[in-house]
Design an enzyme around this catalytic site. Sequence first.
Site, PDB file in Angstrom:
ATOM      1  CB  VAL A 149      -0.962   0.047   1.206  1.00 51.35           C
ATOM      2  CG1 VAL A 149      -1.739   1.311   1.523  1.00 51.35           C
ATOM      3  CG2 VAL A 149      -1.997  -0.952   1.276  1.00 51.35           C
ATOM      4  CG  ASP A 150       4.930   3.209   2.374  1.00 53.12           C
ATOM      5  OD1 ASP A 150       4.263   4.378   2.383  1.00 53.12           O
ATOM      6  OD2 ASP A 150       5.809   3.102   2.917  1.00 53.12           O
TER       7      ASP A 150
END
Length: 174
Positions: free
Chosen positions: A33-34
């Site tokens: 996600v990052d």
Amino acid sequence: MTVLEAVEADITTQDVDAIVNAANSQLLGGGGVDGAIHAAAGAALLEECRQVRASRWHDGLPVGEAVATGAGELPARWVIHTVGPNRHRGQTDPALLASCFSGSLDEAARIGARSVAFPAISAGVYGWDADEVAQTAVSTVRSWVASHPDEVDLVRFVLFGSAVHQAFDTALAT
């Protein structure tokens, strides 16, 4: 009344005030996600994260803390970064995981975000079971909303994969 919902989608495409980034403590992008959020947001997000590190979190953002930046090229206005606990590093206390959700909502209220999209923080590569993350997330958000009834209108759990989505649907149904 705050709406809580779960969808299987790409968090970087959500039309909400703030998206929550399951960040690493360095705030400089990473995987999962990052990495997706940093890639979609562009260089402005990385620069803001560097400024946060230089001004406040010199040694990195601690597990369970949250901090907001602008969202660069994302449809959201802000990104709220939080560092989830990593089971592989012995961070097994559910209170650490809960603080990611409550701290992110505190930050959302501080900046005036009325709609917030969360990923399944610490599920996957950080070793937490999706069912445990879902139960912790939903109970923490419900508790936060009950004590802050007029702060946030929408909390959307934006999940990658049908199994994680199902875990959140189950938690929301209880």
